[in-house]
Scaffold this active site. Sequence first.
Site: not given
Length: 321
Positions: A51, A54, A205
């Site tokens: 990842g 960004t 999450y």
Amino acid sequence: MLISAVGTAVIQPLGRQMAKCSHLWGIRRYVAGQTCRSNAKLHGKVVIITGANTGIGKETARDLARRGARVIIACRDIVKGEAAACEIRATTGNEQIVVRKLDLADTKSIKTFSETIQQEEKQIHILINNAGVMMCPYSKTADGFEMHLGVNHLGHFLLTFLLLDLLKQSAPARIVNVSSLIHRFGTIKFNDLQSEKWYDSGLAYCHSKLANVLFTRELAKRLQGTGVTVNALHPGTVASELLRHSSFMLVISKLFTFFFKTPMEGAQTSIYCAVAEELDSVSGKYFSNCSPTSVSREGQNDEVGKKLWAVSCSLLGIHWD
């Protein structure tokens, strides 16, 4: 008298304004957190960051590139990855920035990525498991895993498993898992691991970030004596694309930018865990603001950690002693 009165009328408000600015600056510095102070160089070292196209992943890649590392940006969107790589090459002068496709929501993609890396690279010195999803609507990965669990935990679990031999061969090597303070609100619900009975995007999450902590602690025990360390971290509350699935958090981050870390500020603890000389033999710990800190009681539960390890292996169809 008149001059004195005018002076007082001007100076007192100015003094109050300066005091207010000083107070606000103090708050901003507290929000920004600590900066990694290590001057370690990484010439000849190979780094993989998931990842890294960004957010804090990109800023971590930029910093490690400045230190001379060969940085592999592992991301799902190759176009964005190449754009990030071009920018990092331009700002650091390091041409050794490469992009490879990796979709953590698909075990086939993870296996293909791993095979590519093993064919192309002779060593891996640092693996930073940074990518993630946050508060997305209920959905499943290509393999049928709930998205938060599948990407944030199982995807990185499998990736680490597949690259571990190369990391061991490259020792001393480091694995860095980006977790979150929010893990304190998580639990591992073995009777509903895929959240099929009940789903809340925020809690999903939290659960996945707790899984990151448990994975880190259990892996550290298994890596003793190998020359490979693993640590987890909380990057802080960062204004980044990770918030894209939560309209509420996006609005809050725009209205209260002052109280959110920038991606560069949020990357500091990842960088610290990857390069700090004093962490050469430190493993199984959890860091925040470039300092060790405690994890939740559930995060310290070794029995839950062992069970999650076994269940993860079973779900992924791997044998990892």
